[in-house]
Design a protein around this motif. Structure first.
Motif, PDB file in Angstrom:
ATOM      1  N   THR A 184       0.839  -1.195   0.000  1.00 13.41           N
ATOM      2  CA  THR A 184       0.000   0.000   0.000  1.00 13.41           C
ATOM      3  C   THR A 184       0.872   1.242   0.000  1.00 13.41           C
ATOM      4  O   THR A 184       2.089   1.163   0.164  1.00 13.41           O
ATOM      5  N   TRP A 185       0.243   2.390  -0.188  1.00 15.92           N
ATOM      6  CA  TRP A 185       0.934   3.676  -0.055  1.00 15.92           C
ATOM      7  C   TRP A 185       0.018   4.663   0.643  1.00 15.92           C
ATOM      8  O   TRP A 185      -1.189   4.600   0.537  1.00 15.92           O
ATOM      9  N   ASN A 186       0.630   5.570   1.417  1.00 14.46           N
ATOM     10  CA  ASN A 186      -0.113   6.585   2.167  1.00 14.46           C
ATOM     11  C   ASN A 186      -0.150   7.878   1.371  1.00 14.46           C
ATOM     12  O   ASN A 186       0.879   8.334   0.858  1.00 14.46           O
ATOM     13  N   CYS A 187      -1.325   8.488   1.309  1.00 18.39           N
ATOM     14  CA  CYS A 187      -1.477   9.792   0.669  1.00 18.39           C
ATOM     15  C   CYS A 187      -0.761  10.838   1.529  1.00 18.39           C
ATOM     16  O   CYS A 187      -0.931  10.873   2.741  1.00 18.39           O
ATOM     17  N   THR A 217      -3.322  11.209   4.338  1.00 21.55           N
ATOM     18  CA  THR A 217      -2.759  10.014   5.001  1.00 21.55           C
ATOM     19  C   THR A 217      -3.594   8.751   4.804  1.00 21.55           C
ATOM     20  O   THR A 217      -3.353   7.752   5.461  1.00 21.55           O
ATOM     21  N   TYR A 218      -4.573   8.774   3.874  1.00 25.57           N
ATOM     22  CA  TYR A 218      -5.359   7.574   3.586  1.00 25.57           C
ATOM     23  C   TYR A 218      -4.444   6.501   3.008  1.00 25.57           C
ATOM     24  O   TYR A 218      -3.536   6.789   2.225  1.00 25.57           O
ATOM     25  N   ILE A 219      -4.667   5.252   3.379  1.00 25.62           N
ATOM     26  CA  ILE A 219      -3.862   4.134   2.887  1.00 25.62           C
ATOM     27  C   ILE A 219      -4.509   3.602   1.607  1.00 25.62           C
ATOM     28  O   ILE A 219      -5.625   3.102   1.632  1.00 25.62           O
ATOM     29  N   CYS A 245      -5.196   9.215  -4.836  1.00 31.87           N
ATOM     30  CA  CYS A 245      -5.788   8.839  -3.554  1.00 31.87           C
ATOM     31  C   CYS A 245      -7.281   8.566  -3.737  1.00 31.87           C
ATOM     32  O   CYS A 245      -8.004   9.364  -4.343  1.00 31.87           O
TER      33      CYS A 245
END
Length: 141
Positions: A116-119, A123-125, A133
């Motif tokens: 996954t990646w964080n915005c 900060t949404y995953i 995002c």
């Protein structure tokens, strides 16, 4: 198992069943480990103690000489005696890690799906294949 009416038989760290004052009519038991002994001498209704959970009550039974926070106390058929049941060998955390590893090693599931990646904005995953995002719409950086 002993009944905790004699003061010198009661020690901090014992695993006990107590009756709280407001449960005297129902005899509802609360289990826990003795933190403090509040009664100075012997008592016909049981020694008053404070458990590590800060519950105060009179000892109904001494279930174990030592703390058994990892063991489970299981009532037997007549709710009079208790037997010790060992905890399971694997924990929920062990199960989850094993399951995730087996999913990652499964040829049907691509390993990238688990990444996954964080915005950077909200900060949404997000999933690995998202270019923006899913929550706020900002582009992946």
């Amino acid at each position: 198992m002993r009944v905790g009416k004699i003061r010198n038989q009661v020690k901090e760290g014992q695993y006990v069943a107590v009756i709280q004052k407001h449960h005297q009519n129902t005899n509802e038991l609360t289990h826990g480990v003795i933190k403090d002994i509040l009664t100075k001498g012997d008592h016909p209704r049981g020694i008053k103690v404070r458990l590590t959970s800060n519950v105060v009550g009179r000892i109904h039974q001494i279930l174990s000489e030592t703390s058994t926070t990892q063991a489970e106390i299981v009532p037997t058929e007549h709710n009079v005696d208790y037997e010790m049941k060992e905890p399971p060998e694997t924990t929920l955390a062990d199960f989850i890690v094993t399951k995730l590893n087996s999913l990652a090693n499964n040829s049907i599931i691509d390993e990238d799906v688990l990444k996954t990646w964080n915005c950077k904005t909200c900060t949404y995953i997000n999933g690995v294949y998202s270019d923006c995002c899913e929550m706020c719409g900002m582009e992946r950086q």
